[in-house]
Design an enzyme around this catalytic site. Structure first.
Site, PDB file in Angstrom:
ATOM      1  CG  HIS A  82      -2.021  -1.097   1.146  1.00 54.09           C
ATOM      2  ND1 HIS A  82      -3.152  -0.975   0.194  1.00 54.09           N
ATOM      3  CD2 HIS A  82      -2.015  -2.253   1.449  1.00 54.09           C
ATOM      4  CE1 HIS A  82      -3.961  -1.570   0.078  1.00 54.09           C
ATOM      5  NE2 HIS A  82      -3.242  -2.749   1.082  1.00 54.09           N
ATOM      6  CB  THR A 132       0.761  -4.970  -5.275  1.00 50.89           C
ATOM      7  OG1 THR A 132      -0.184  -5.261  -6.152  1.00 50.89           O
ATOM      8  CG2 THR A 132       0.238  -3.452  -4.987  1.00 50.89           C
ATOM      9  CE  LYS A 156      -3.211  -4.019  -2.932  1.00 49.53           C
ATOM     10  NZ  LYS A 156      -4.731  -4.459  -2.987  1.00 49.53           N
ATOM     11  CB  THR A 160       2.003 -19.998 -11.762  1.00 52.51           C
ATOM     12  OG1 THR A 160       0.810 -19.411 -12.269  1.00 52.51           O
ATOM     13  CG2 THR A 160       2.932 -18.899 -11.629  1.00 52.51           C
ATOM     14  CB  THR A 161       0.822 -19.148 -17.390  1.00 53.20           C
ATOM     15  OG1 THR A 161       0.705 -20.525 -17.583  1.00 53.20           O
ATOM     16  CG2 THR A 161       1.115 -18.298 -18.690  1.00 53.20           C
TER      17      THR A 161
HETATM   18  C1  LIG Z   1      -0.923  -5.784   2.600  1.00 52.62           C
HETATM   19  C2  LIG Z   1      -1.193  -6.581   1.272  1.00 52.62           C
HETATM   20  N1  LIG Z   1      -0.449  -7.403   1.016  1.00 52.62           N
HETATM   21  C3  LIG Z   1      -0.496  -8.184  -0.131  1.00 52.62           C
HETATM   22  C4  LIG Z   1      -1.629  -7.877  -0.940  1.00 52.62           C
HETATM   23  C5  LIG Z   1      -1.797  -8.650  -2.171  1.00 52.62           C
HETATM   24  O1  LIG Z   1      -1.489  -7.789  -3.331  1.00 52.62           O
HETATM   25  P1  LIG Z   1      -2.147  -8.329  -4.759  1.00 52.62           P
HETATM   26  O2  LIG Z   1      -3.628  -7.606  -4.995  1.00 52.62           O
HETATM   27  O3  LIG Z   1      -1.294  -7.786  -5.588  1.00 52.62           O
HETATM   28  O4  LIG Z   1      -2.106  -9.976  -4.634  1.00 52.62           O
HETATM   29  C6  LIG Z   1      -2.588  -6.989  -0.429  1.00 52.62           C
HETATM   30  C7  LIG Z   1      -3.802  -6.962  -1.175  1.00 52.62           C
HETATM   31  O5  LIG Z   1      -4.908  -6.467  -0.830  1.00 52.62           O
HETATM   32  C8  LIG Z   1      -2.294  -6.329   0.790  1.00 52.62           C
HETATM   33  O6  LIG Z   1      -3.398  -5.531   1.285  1.00 52.62           O
END
Ligand SMILES: Cc1ncc(COP(=O)(O)O)c(C=O)c1O
Length: 410
Positions: free
Chosen positions: A228, A256, A259, A288-289
């Site tokens: 985040h 990620t 987001k 995994t692909t």
């Molecule tokens: C703190 C945290 N880590 C990991 C993830 C997983 O991320 P992703 O949506 O890329 O799988 C989230 C998603 O909601 C998250 O809030």
């Protein structure tokens, strides 16, 4: 010929088990009803949907993680479209078996550069990155102990479980408790401290520098989830760790692309030996692909934009402050934190759902209720996320509407 089953006892009733569990969720107000959002890149955060009677409605989305609106950024969309026409819709292979394209390589190079680490590794999501990286490192390190913050995300909890390591859970952001546990584990034993920089539901920020200092003192590795934070914090959007003097001492960064960067995918960034270990032994990476090349190209562009455009983040923070001022003016209590996530505590799943339903039906405001197990019981909340495209009038209207609904549901 198959012999008749000799067992005369009643058959196991599978359906009754599933139905009973679902009923329980419904009774507690925790059943997950999805709203079919007809997302419009042009009108975001406004979207369209059909209500229960099939009537066409619209509302403003206040629970998207597309904080900086990169999913609807023209250049990001253009990259996605251009690369898809050039390379096709999917990669059609695992990374090892024809699924590594120049787009994957370029994106991993960008991520390593962003985090000033030797290397980076892509996954299909940050959930998978956490699950795979934590479990792999925990399995490879002999007799490893994992120290995990009690509010860590489900993907971290699953990663720790899958590692088979002895687990120590420390109180949320509690340095004293963390140190107490560290002192109990033999200094010669490998240890990983796993924590988040911005906790997704309460918006709390962790004491990263202090945790890293403790890790050094007790010879532990640090693994930080910046899901985040990436795109939003730091001079170039590299997250909260990047703003600190100890940034080089954080061993593994998880992020990620879904987001702040508005696309899809997850990653870790670390020194080469760690990345090579996860790449070589991590089941969730190997079998995994790989991500579609076009997705990699779009995510790469999004990161580049947020690395170079220094005007976006300050404008976003101005909005966060403006929004919180409206909430304060209307007497709406939210959890105090220094992040961009605004959580209004409700504390009851049924009430949370009722408030959310009313906001949507009567006020055209969409905030998904957050219930157990996403948060602990009693911590049910409305998690409000502001994006770059929310205007002052939207904030004003949300604060006024929330005030009405919260007061009437008290
Ligand atoms: C703190 C945290 N880590 C990991 C993830 C997983 O991320 P992703 O949506 O890329 O799988 C989230 C998603 O909601 C998250 O809030």
């Amino acid at each position: 010929m198959i012999a008749n089953c000799p067992i005369k006892t009643a058959k196991f009733n599978y359906d009754s088990i599933f139905e009973a569990r679902i009923e329980e969720l419904k009774r507690e107000g925790r059943y997950r009803y999805f709203l079919d959002v007809n997302k419009s890149a042009q009108h975001f955060p406004k979207f369209f949907y059909a209500d229960q009677r099939g009537d066409k409605k619209s509302a403003i989305n206040w629970c998207s993680n597309d904080y900086l609106c990169m999913s609807v950024h023209e250049e990001v969309i253009s990259k996605l479209s251009y690369a898809a026409h050039r390379s096709g819709a999917g990669s059609s292979g695992t990374r090892n078996i024809s699924g590594t394209t120049n787009f994957h390589r370029e994106l991993e190079n960008t991520l390593a550069e962003l985090h000033e680490k030797e290397s980076a590794l892509l996954f299909n999501g940050a959930y998978l990155a956490n699950l795979t990286a934590i479990s792999t490192l925990g399995k490879i390190l002999p007799n490893c102990a994992i120290l995990s913050d009690e509010r860590n995300h489900a993907s971290i909890i699953e990663g720790v479980k899958a590692s088979g390591c002895e687990k120590f859970v420390f109180h949320h952001n509690d340095l004293g408790h963390l140190q107490q546990i560290l002192a109990q584990v033999e200094i010669s034993r490998p240890k990983i401290i796993v924590f988040e920089s911005v906790y997704s539901m309460n918006g709390n920020i962790s004491p990263i520098a202090e945790i890293v200092k403790l890790a050094k003192q007790y010879n532990a590795l640090t693994y930080i989830d910046e899901v985040h934070a990436v795109g939003l914090y730091g001079e170039r959007g590299a997250g909260l760790a990047s703003t600190l003097a100890v940034k080089d001492q954080v061993d593994v960064i998880n992020g990620t692309l879904a987001k702040g960067y508005g696309v899809i995918g997850g990653y870790i960034a670390a020194k080469q030996s760690i990345i090579d270990t996860v790449r070589s032994f991590g089941s969730g990476f190997i079998f995994t692909t790989s991500l579609p090349p076009a997705v990699c190209s779009a995510a790469n562009r999004s990161i580049q934009i947020l690395m170079t455009d220094k005007t976006i983040r300050p404008r976003y923070w101005e909005k966060v402050l403006e929004f919180r001022a409206f909430l304060n003016e209307n007497g709406i209590k939210f959890l105090p934190n220094h992040s961009h996530i605004t959580s209004v505590p409700i504390g009851d799943s049924q009430r949370c759902k009722k408030i959310s339903d009313r906001l949507l039906k009567e006020f055209e405001i969409y905030i998904q209720p957050i219930n157990y197990p996403t948060v602990q019981r009693g911590e049910e909340c409305l998690r409000i996320t502001l994006t770059m495209r929310h205007e002052t009038r939207d904030m004003f209207y949300l604060a006024k509407s929330l005030k009405t609904v919260l007061n009437e549901s008290a």
